[in-house]
Structures are given as structure tokens and as C-alpha cells.
Design a protein around this motif. Structure first.
Motif, PDB file in Angstrom:
ATOM      1  N   SER A  12      35.428  22.954  23.836  1.00 17.21           N
ATOM      2  CA  SER A  12      35.818  24.258  23.287  1.00 17.21           C
ATOM      3  C   SER A  12      34.595  25.075  22.873  1.00 17.21           C
ATOM      4  O   SER A  12      34.569  26.301  23.045  1.00 17.21           O
ATOM      5  CB  SER A  12      36.785  24.095  22.113  1.00 17.21           C
ATOM      6  N   ASP A  34      25.509  18.105  18.662  1.00 19.20           N
ATOM      7  CA  ASP A  34      24.761  16.907  18.272  1.00 19.20           C
ATOM      8  C   ASP A  34      24.799  15.793  19.319  1.00 19.20           C
ATOM      9  O   ASP A  34      24.351  14.688  19.055  1.00 19.20           O
ATOM     10  CB  ASP A  34      25.263  16.390  16.914  1.00 19.20           C
ATOM     11  N   GLU A  35      25.311  16.097  20.515  1.00 17.47           N
ATOM     12  CA  GLU A  35      25.253  15.086  21.573  1.00 17.47           C
ATOM     13  C   GLU A  35      24.111  15.436  22.518  1.00 17.47           C
ATOM     14  O   GLU A  35      23.804  16.607  22.713  1.00 17.47           O
ATOM     15  CB  GLU A  35      26.569  15.040  22.348  1.00 17.47           C
ATOM     16  N   LYS A  47      38.280   7.856  33.387  1.00 16.50           N
ATOM     17  CA  LYS A  47      38.828   7.841  34.751  1.00 16.50           C
ATOM     18  C   LYS A  47      37.666   7.601  35.723  1.00 16.50           C
ATOM     19  O   LYS A  47      37.117   6.501  35.741  1.00 16.50           O
ATOM     20  CB  LYS A  47      39.558   9.160  35.049  1.00 16.50           C
ATOM     21  N   ARG A 127      34.933   7.861  23.278  1.00 13.61           N
ATOM     22  CA  ARG A 127      35.034   9.294  23.006  1.00 13.61           C
ATOM     23  C   ARG A 127      33.912  10.045  23.734  1.00 13.61           C
ATOM     24  O   ARG A 127      34.143  11.096  24.311  1.00 13.61           O
ATOM     25  CB  ARG A 127      34.939   9.553  21.488  1.00 13.61           C
ATOM     26  N   ASP A 271      40.192  20.450  19.209  1.00 14.44           N
ATOM     27  CA  ASP A 271      40.747  19.262  18.551  1.00 14.44           C
ATOM     28  C   ASP A 271      40.691  19.326  17.028  1.00 14.44           C
ATOM     29  O   ASP A 271      41.428  18.606  16.351  1.00 14.44           O
ATOM     30  CB  ASP A 271      39.975  18.006  18.983  1.00 14.44           C
TER      31      ASP A 271
HETATM   32  P1  FAD Z   1      34.907  17.849  21.732  1.00 15.52           P
HETATM   33  O1  FAD Z   1      34.923  18.001  23.203  1.00 15.52           O
HETATM   34  O2  FAD Z   1      35.018  16.493  21.165  1.00 15.52           O
HETATM   35  O3  FAD Z   1      33.554  18.511  21.224  1.00 15.52           O
HETATM   36  C1  FAD Z   1      33.153  18.503  19.888  1.00 15.52           C
HETATM   37  C2  FAD Z   1      31.640  18.371  19.853  1.00 15.52           C
HETATM   38  O4  FAD Z   1      31.154  18.750  18.585  1.00 15.52           O
HETATM   39  C3  FAD Z   1      31.153  16.951  20.078  1.00 15.52           C
HETATM   40  O5  FAD Z   1      30.106  16.947  21.005  1.00 15.52           O
HETATM   41  C4  FAD Z   1      30.663  16.531  18.704  1.00 15.52           C
HETATM   42  O6  FAD Z   1      29.653  15.549  18.755  1.00 15.52           O
HETATM   43  C5  FAD Z   1      30.148  17.851  18.180  1.00 15.52           C
HETATM   44  N1  FAD Z   1      30.028  17.953  16.730  1.00 15.52           N
HETATM   45  C6  FAD Z   1      30.897  17.525  15.780  1.00 15.52           C
HETATM   46  N2  FAD Z   1      30.468  17.845  14.560  1.00 15.52           N
HETATM   47  C7  FAD Z   1      29.306  18.513  14.733  1.00 15.52           C
HETATM   48  C8  FAD Z   1      28.384  19.109  13.829  1.00 15.52           C
HETATM   49  N3  FAD Z   1      28.577  19.098  12.519  1.00 15.52           N
HETATM   50  N4  FAD Z   1      27.270  19.704  14.348  1.00 15.52           N
HETATM   51  C9  FAD Z   1      27.046  19.730  15.694  1.00 15.52           C
HETATM   52  N5  FAD Z   1      27.901  19.188  16.588  1.00 15.52           N
HETATM   53  C10 FAD Z   1      29.013  18.593  16.098  1.00 15.52           C
HETATM   54  N6  FAD Z   1      42.375  16.113  27.688  1.00 15.52           N
HETATM   55  C11 FAD Z   1      43.139  16.532  28.721  1.00 15.52           C
HETATM   56  O7  FAD Z   1      43.709  17.613  28.634  1.00 15.52           O
HETATM   57  N7  FAD Z   1      43.278  15.780  29.841  1.00 15.52           N
HETATM   58  C12 FAD Z   1      42.657  14.582  29.989  1.00 15.52           C
HETATM   59  O8  FAD Z   1      42.812  13.908  31.016  1.00 15.52           O
HETATM   60  C13 FAD Z   1      41.826  14.118  28.921  1.00 15.52           C
HETATM   61  N8  FAD Z   1      41.158  12.950  29.012  1.00 15.52           N
HETATM   62  C14 FAD Z   1      40.360  12.550  27.988  1.00 15.52           C
HETATM   63  C15 FAD Z   1      39.654  11.355  28.092  1.00 15.52           C
HETATM   64  C16 FAD Z   1      38.841  10.912  27.064  1.00 15.52           C
HETATM   65  C17 FAD Z   1      38.086   9.625  27.203  1.00 15.52           C
HETATM   66  C18 FAD Z   1      38.733  11.681  25.862  1.00 15.52           C
HETATM   67  C19 FAD Z   1      37.875  11.205  24.725  1.00 15.52           C
HETATM   68  C20 FAD Z   1      39.432  12.861  25.744  1.00 15.52           C
HETATM   69  C21 FAD Z   1      40.246  13.318  26.803  1.00 15.52           C
HETATM   70  N9  FAD Z   1      40.942  14.514  26.715  1.00 15.52           N
HETATM   71  C22 FAD Z   1      41.724  14.932  27.765  1.00 15.52           C
HETATM   72  C23 FAD Z   1      40.877  15.338  25.483  1.00 15.52           C
HETATM   73  C24 FAD Z   1      39.855  16.459  25.593  1.00 15.52           C
HETATM   74  O9  FAD Z   1      38.649  15.963  26.125  1.00 15.52           O
HETATM   75  C25 FAD Z   1      39.632  17.057  24.210  1.00 15.52           C
HETATM   76  O10 FAD Z   1      40.856  17.592  23.775  1.00 15.52           O
HETATM   77  C26 FAD Z   1      38.558  18.136  24.233  1.00 15.52           C
HETATM   78  O11 FAD Z   1      37.311  17.576  24.545  1.00 15.52           O
HETATM   79  C27 FAD Z   1      38.497  18.847  22.895  1.00 15.52           C
HETATM   80  O12 FAD Z   1      37.429  19.744  22.885  1.00 15.52           O
HETATM   81  P2  FAD Z   1      36.693  20.080  21.512  1.00 15.52           P
HETATM   82  O13 FAD Z   1      35.611  21.040  21.857  1.00 15.52           O
HETATM   83  O14 FAD Z   1      37.673  20.427  20.480  1.00 15.52           O
HETATM   84  O15 FAD Z   1      36.050  18.701  21.048  1.00 15.52           O
END
Ligand code: FAD
Length: 400
Positions: A12, A34-35, A47, A127, A271
Motif C-alpha cells: 500500500s 524498514d525492509e 506460492k 510474512r 492491513d
Molecule cells: P505490507 O505489505 O505488510 O507493508 C508494510 C510495510 O511497512 C512492511 O514492509 C513493514 O516492514 C513496513 N513498516 C512497518 N512499520 C514500519 C515503520 N514504523 N517504519 C518503516 N516501515 C515500517 N493478498 C492477496 O490479496 N492475495 C494473496 O494471494 C496474498 N498472498 C499473501 C501471501 C503472503 C505470504 C502474505 C504475507 C500476504 C499475502 N497477501 C495476499 C496479503 C497482502 O500481501 C497484504 O494484504 C498486503 O501486503 C498489505 O499491504 P500493506 O502495505 O498494508 O502492508
């Protein structure tokens, strides 16, 4: 010029930065993550990447040059705190960055299994790319693999692990949180046919081993031998920044229909966000690529002067045991279901209704039903049970 600071460089956070540029935002865009490396997507981790048929290239959301080309500043590091009064964040390194708009895109972290032994070597979770690398390394040598949790991640891991595993699930069916009982029982059969052992209604009380895990103890006292345990029991939203900054957190950072927190300069997406979901009719936190991407676009639109309430249709997918499951809508309180297609052939859809109105369509190897359902719901067409019965439950017939 204005500065948008995005905390979190995952699905996101990346999308918020990219969409700001797509929508013509000319100020500074700073993406703090932070990754290691450039932003990547998680779905392949359980997958193709786990299986080894996709590498780093396929994970990356964009090649490295994209960020310089678009003027998106990638700042490696962790946002440690938010000083709302001064409109700036402080990184773990001590660096301070000012913002006009702050987007919290911090995602979620894996829930830790609350039992003794959960910290033994050989107990892993999934994750991040680092997690997936560790799992891949451990899998080859592992002879008894136990997966704790029969949700999307645990089952995808089982199906792409390349060897038979034992799945232990506390609920009385697989995918209980996301799918209908019809879909759960179908995937149970597929996993068993693939050689996996599935234990339903079974809690785990402890993990045992000398330094390294050697067995998993179940609620009835049975001990399953295990040299690799994968814990996949869900996630908790990463909300520390928001709560430390005095923002409301209830199962995620609470936002309004524009995905704004009570501080008008701060949004939360993906998320980590708990938002009023029109499709669920309730405050909801979703964990999906669709939700992460669409919420990022919504916030980018708001920042560039085109605010509109977030109302995107939720949809999900999973690939396991050679079958593709696609879900449209949110399955809550369904009171009637109809199975269409051919379950024996493994090509069917489950239509679920609440108060006589179609609320979700789960399609197993039936992409046309999934597409028709998305078109219907996006156009706000909600056929009733009677409408669908009249067309022999042909979803396409109702798309206008
Ligand atoms: P994330 O992608 O988790 O990104 C958040 C990032 O913020 C991370 O890199 C974290 O380290 C970083 N962060 C956190 N706190 C801080 C901070 N204080 N400072 C700096 N950085 C920070 N969804 C589907 O729809 N279909 C699928 O098939 C599917 N398969 C998946 C398989 C796996 C193994 C996983 C783990 C998830 C899967 N998902 C799937 C879910 C989907 O990947 C997540 O819903 C999506 O990544 C959410 O995006 P996000 O940006 O909210 O969080």
C-alpha cells in the motif's frame, strides 16, 4: 511544495507513492520502509517464490530506476515516532523528516503462538521475503513439517512446500474466517488427496525440543514429531506509531470514509487500517492486495484534491493444491447458499445470500463467475435469490 511522507514501503505504501505521481502530484514523495531493497509484493512468497519458480525479479513491484524516474525518495529505515504538533516524524536513526500529509502504511506482523516453545529454533513464520528465504532453506532438510493454522497462508505454504505436511487447525474447518463451509470441505479433500494430514478442531498447547523444535503437543496430549514448524495463525496490525501519537486504534488505526484519522494530516491504509466498509456494513480491517492498492489510490486522490469516500469492492484470491479460489464480497451472516457448476470436476461457485440478496461469490476454477460477480457488485447490482433462480443462477445474465 508539499511533502507526502509514507511510513511503510510495502504494497500500500508503494502504491500511494506511485498513485500520487500518476495523479500529477508535484511535491516531494518520501517512502520510508524498514525492509531491505525496493518495495515488493507478498503473494508469491507463499506460492511461486516458495516453490522456487519465481525469483526476486518477480517479487519487485517496480525496477529500481522507476523510483528515481518518478522522483519517489526511498528512505531505508524505521519511522520511530510521529510528532503531530510539529508535523514531522523521527526515524530510528534519529533523522527527522517533515510532512504536510502522512500516510501510515505499516501493514501487519505475524501473530505469535502463545504457547511454550514458540521461540525454539525451527519454528518459523511467513510474512517477509527474509521469512520466505529462511523457510526455503529449512524445507529441503526437513522431514516432519507441521503447519499451525489452516488459513490462506498456512494452506498455501502446505501446497507449495513440495512435501507432505501436517496441518493443525483449531477451528472445525479450513479457511473458516474467509470461506463458506462448502469451499472449506472442498479444499480439505484436495489437501488430503495431495498427501497432507489435516487435523481440525485441534489446539496446540506446546512446542518441545532441546534448543530446536522436535515435536508439537496437541490439546489431547498427543505429540507430533516435527523438525520444522510453520506458525500461520494470523496477523496483528502494526499500529504502534499511531497509538504512540495518540490516534485511536481499535483492531487497526481507525479512519473515516476518506481513510483519514482524526488528525486531518494523517491517513492510514492497507492491513493496518480499520475503516468503515460499505460492503461489510461495519468497521473492518482487510488483509488483501486489492484493499491495499485501492485504499492507496483513494488517499492519493484525496491529497491531489479529488477526495471521494472509499467504497471499492473487496475481492481475494488464493492458489493452492492446483486450484484457484477467487472471492468477491465479504462473507458475513449469510443465510442461504447455492452451489453452481460441477464440484466433482473441481469447477464450481458458491453463491451466498443474506436476506435474499447476493452478498458473496466464491469461485473455484470458474473465473467467468468471478468476473461477472465483480462487474455486478461494482455496478451496485445485487441480484436477489429469486432473480438468480430465474436465470438458473447464471451470473453473467445479470450483468448489464
Ligand atoms: P505490507 O505489505 O505488510 O507493508 C508494510 C510495510 O511497512 C512492511 O514492509 C513493514 O516492514 C513496513 N513498516 C512497518 N512499520 C514500519 C515503520 N514504523 N517504519 C518503516 N516501515 C515500517 N493478498 C492477496 O490479496 N492475495 C494473496 O494471494 C496474498 N498472498 C499473501 C501471501 C503472503 C505470504 C502474505 C504475507 C500476504 C499475502 N497477501 C495476499 C496479503 C497482502 O500481501 C497484504 O494484504 C498486503 O501486503 C498489505 O499491504 P500493506 O502495505 O498494508 O502492508
Amino acid at each position: 511544495p508539499e511533502t507526502v511522507l509514507v511510513a511503510g514501503g510495502g504494497q500500500s505504501g508503494f502504491q500511494a507513492a506511485a498513485s500520487l505521481r500518476d495523479k500529477g502530484f508535484t511535491g516531494r514523495v518520501v517512502l520510508v520502509g524498514d525492509e531491505p531493497g525496493v518495495p515488493y509484493q507478498r503473494p508469491p512468497l507463499s506460492k511461486a517464490y516458495l516453490k522456487g519458480t519465481a525469483g526476486d525479479e518477480q517479487l519487485r513491484l517496480r525496477p529500481e530506476d522507476y523510483f528515481a524516474e518518478k522522483g519517489i525518495e526511498l528512505v531505508p529505515g524505521r519511522v520511530a515516532s510521529v510528532d503531530r504538533g510539529a508535523s514531522r516524524v523521527v526515524l530510528a536513526s534519529g533523522e527527522e523528516l517533515a510532512y504536510d500529509h502522512l500516510v501510515l502504511a505499516t501493514g501487519a506482523r505475524n501473530r505469535v503462538l502463545p504457547v511454550p516453545g514458540a521461540d525454539l529454533a525451527g519454528v518459523l513464520m511467513l510474512r517477509t521475503r527474509d521469512d520466505a528465504d529462511r523457510l526455503r532453506e529449512s524445507l529441503d532438510a526437513a522431514s516432519s513439517v507441521v503447519v499451525i493454522g489452516g488459513g490462506f497462508i498456512g494452506l498455501e505454504f502446505a501446497s507449495h512446500a513440495g512435501k507432505p505436511v501436517t496441518v493443525v487447525e483449531a477451528q472445525d474447518r479450513l479457511l473458516a474466517r474467509v470461506a463458506s463451509p462448502e469451499v472449506s470441505s472442498f479444499f480439505l479433500e484436495l489437501h488430503e488427496k495431495a498427501g497432507h494430514t489435516v487435523l481440525l478442531g485441534t489446539g496446540v498447547t506446546a512446542l518441545h525440543g532441546e534448543g530446536r523444535v522436535s515435536s508439537v503437543e496437541l490439546a489431547d496430549g498427543t505429540r507430533l514429531p516435527a523438525d520444522l514448524v510453520v506458525v500461520a495463525v494470523g496477523v496483528v496490525p502494526e499500529t504502534t506509531l499511531a497509538s504512540d501519537a495518540g490516534l485511536t486504534v481499535t483492531n487497526g488505526v481507525v479512519v473515516d470514509e476518506h481513510l483519514r484519522t482524526e488528525d486531518p494530516k494523517i491517513f492510514a491504509i492497507g492491513d493496518c487500517a480499520n475503516f468503515p466498509c460499505v460492503h461489510a456494513g461495519a468497521a473492518t480491517r482487510l488483509e488483501s492486495v486489492q484493499n491495499a492498492v485501492d485504499q492507496a489510490r483513494c488517499v492519493a486522490a484525496a491529497i491531489t484534491g479529488n477526495a471521494a469516500p472509499y467504497d471499492s469492492l473487496p475481492w481475494f484470491w488464493t492458489d493452492q493444491t492446483g486450484a484457484k479460489l477467487q472471492i468477491v464480497g465479504i462473507l458475513a451472516n449469510a443465510d442461504k447458499t447455492v452451489v453452481v457448476g460441477d464440484r466433482a470436476e473441481g469447477k464450481f461457485s458458491v453463491l451466498s445470500f443474506r436476506d435474499g440478496v447476493l452478498i458473496t461469490v466464491e469461485s473455484v476454477n470458474r473465473p467467468p463467475d468471478h468476473i461477472a460477480a465483480r462487474r455486478l457488485f461494482t455496478a451496485d447490482l445485487r441480484p436477489t435469490y429469486a432473480d438468480l433462480e430465474a436465470s438458473s443462477f447464471d451470473l453473467k445474465a445479470h450483468v448489464k
